[in-house]
Design a protein around this motif. Sequence first.
Motif, PDB file in Angstrom:
ATOM      1  N   LYS A  65       0.914  -1.356   0.075  1.00  0.00           N
ATOM      2  CA  LYS A  65       0.048  -0.073   0.023  1.00  0.00           C
ATOM      3  C   LYS A  65       0.988   1.344   0.036  1.00  0.00           C
ATOM      4  O   LYS A  65       0.250   2.179  -0.369  1.00  0.00           O
ATOM      5  N   ASP A  84       2.967  -7.495   1.980  1.00  0.00           N
ATOM      6  CA  ASP A  84       1.567  -7.397   2.896  1.00  0.00           C
ATOM      7  C   ASP A  84       0.697  -6.801   1.760  1.00  0.00           C
ATOM      8  O   ASP A  84       0.829  -5.676   1.181  1.00  0.00           O
ATOM      9  N   HIS A 203      -0.491  -5.371  13.774  1.00  0.00           N
ATOM     10  CA  HIS A 203       0.266  -4.058  13.094  1.00  0.00           C
ATOM     11  C   HIS A 203      -0.212  -2.901  13.864  1.00  0.00           C
ATOM     12  O   HIS A 203      -1.397  -2.624  14.065  1.00  0.00           O
ATOM     13  N   SER A 206       1.707   3.578  12.180  1.00  0.00           N
ATOM     14  CA  SER A 206       2.635   4.012  11.115  1.00  0.00           C
ATOM     15  C   SER A 206       3.252   5.151  11.566  1.00  0.00           C
ATOM     16  O   SER A 206       2.691   5.685  12.416  1.00  0.00           O
ATOM     17  N   GLY A 243       5.504  -0.173  10.484  1.00  0.00           N
ATOM     18  CA  GLY A 243       5.504   0.986  11.380  1.00  0.00           C
ATOM     19  C   GLY A 243       6.448   1.652  11.667  1.00  0.00           C
ATOM     20  O   GLY A 243       6.327   2.899  12.083  1.00  0.00           O
ATOM     21  N   GLU A 285       6.201  -6.511   8.139  1.00  0.00           N
ATOM     22  CA  GLU A 285       5.973  -5.886   7.025  1.00  0.00           C
ATOM     23  C   GLU A 285       5.812  -4.213   6.972  1.00  0.00           C
ATOM     24  O   GLU A 285       5.197  -3.389   7.100  1.00  0.00           O
ATOM     25  N   GLY A 287       6.566  -0.716   5.352  1.00  0.00           N
ATOM     26  CA  GLY A 287       6.388  -0.049   4.069  1.00  0.00           C
ATOM     27  C   GLY A 287       6.985   1.435   4.221  1.00  0.00           C
ATOM     28  O   GLY A 287       7.833   1.436   3.433  1.00  0.00           O
ATOM     29  N   ARG A 288       6.650   2.321   4.948  1.00  0.00           N
ATOM     30  CA  ARG A 288       7.070   3.548   5.077  1.00  0.00           C
ATOM     31  C   ARG A 288       8.658   3.447   5.258  1.00  0.00           C
ATOM     32  O   ARG A 288       9.319   4.243   4.333  1.00  0.00           O
ATOM     33  N   ARG A 323      -0.784  13.734   2.477  1.00  0.00           N
ATOM     34  CA  ARG A 323      -0.513  13.624   3.937  1.00  0.00           C
ATOM     35  C   ARG A 323      -0.136  14.727   4.713  1.00  0.00           C
ATOM     36  O   ARG A 323      -0.811  14.546   5.765  1.00  0.00           O
ATOM     37  N   TYR A 327      -2.720  14.146   7.643  1.00  0.00           N
ATOM     38  CA  TYR A 327      -2.132  13.692   8.931  1.00  0.00           C
ATOM     39  C   TYR A 327      -1.441  14.724   9.445  1.00  0.00           C
ATOM     40  O   TYR A 327      -0.635  14.404  10.609  1.00  0.00           O
ATOM     41  N   TYR A 383       2.966   6.255   0.556  1.00  0.00           N
ATOM     42  CA  TYR A 383       1.580   6.670   0.540  1.00  0.00           C
ATOM     43  C   TYR A 383       1.786   8.249   0.156  1.00  0.00           C
ATOM     44  O   TYR A 383       0.899   9.028   0.275  1.00  0.00           O
TER      45      TYR A 383
END
Length: 430
Positions: A65, A84, A203, A206, A243, A285, A287-288, A323, A327, A383
């Motif tokens: 993602k 993932d 999880h 993040s 995360g 997993e 990502g970031r 973002r 956020y 993201y």
Amino acid sequence: MKLPPHLTIRNGHLHVGGHDCVSLSEKYGTPLYVTSEDRICDHFRAYQQALSSRYPNVQVLFAAKANGNLAVMRALAQLGAGADVFSGGELALAREAGMPAKKLLFNGSSKTKSDLALAVQHGVKVSVDSLDELHQLDAVAREAKKVAEISFRVNPALEVPTHPKIATGLATSKFGIPHGQIPAAYKEALSCKHVRPVGIHCHIGSQILDVEPFARAAKVMVRIAQELAGMGVKLEFLDLGGGLGVPYHHDTDPAPTPEDYANAVMPVFLAGIKAAGITPELWVEPGRYLVADSTVILTRVNSTKTAHKRFANVDAGFNLLIRPAMYDAYHEVIVANRADAPLTTEYTVTGPICETGDILAADRKLPELAAGDLIAVLDAGAYGYAMSSQYNGRPRCPEVLVHGNETALMRRGETLADLTSTMVHPPWQR
Ligand code: LLP
């Protein structure tokens, strides 16, 4: 400003992986996503190494993602990454990128029957989010005359230091099964003929810059593993999720590394599995962490103005990086064509979208700006493009990948025709 090693300043120009951002903007136009493949690979290797040097049985899954470009996923697949995946689309991307089905985990808190059928058809393990979903999956697998391997998504009920919208393991989150209910869920799964429970998964959120919450999550997970062992169940994998964050403020935020993560988590994991008498695969997993700082967005200043404060109006907005608006995320900005000029003037960098909240960077000290200047928005690889849209009738921009001496498009820019290509003319309007 502290820069990661793939971002350098030469002759006043920002470079990504040795490639001049000014030249890239002239060659490919703006706005433009620019990603360093080598940086992503370095981060993957660091993650893999930090864990596997402490425990041999590790599988790093990339959280698709965060960045679903096939070129990014292929680079990771070639290093042995799994993924993932959170939808049928991400499953298809991962397979096309060359990731074998056995290295994928189909996550999701709201899966359709066809999602479940797709996972079963590909032999992809499913992280089950509820007992309702468990029974649906059992039925889907029965119909396909198969047995689906599953984990349960554990809700560990942990507060974590991040933005509330990206904390995913709070007691109040929509994700997973409360940790106290996991043994009962396992018992239920053992009674299902077409499901084989083999793992547990969690999880917690993040952009977490403190490694201690990951150790707390590991503690919850190994406690469950011990309880399951007491029921005679030996877990085959234990997935601790992703995360790990990257600093928002480069000069002041902590920048935990995979080594820091491993130092916090591995003692808990190793002691816990020993107590449970099991040697499961350890899955993670991220990502970031793997992709965020690999990428900058290059965006051109259209105009400047002084109102109640000074604004720089640029050609990328929350259509390309949501973002900050979503956020309150802080992304560092650099004037890429005059990167060593003194920072004399405060600007708010705003996008072209018809929304008051379309602010990429508020109140930043930058050199005096003029139309035509080139701004780089940092840490946009996670993201960023993945959450982009065509809002306000704006075709998405291209993405360029740099690797060693080479640069190439990894996604063409959309055209005006792409805005309408999926629209259908209702017959009564023809
Ligand atoms: N695994 C699962 C099950 C997840 O839900 C997520 C992220 C990850 C792994 C990867 O987490 P990471 O290592 O990237 O932090 N769009 C938000 C982030 C949402 C994260 C949701 N789940 C943002 O831009 O900050």
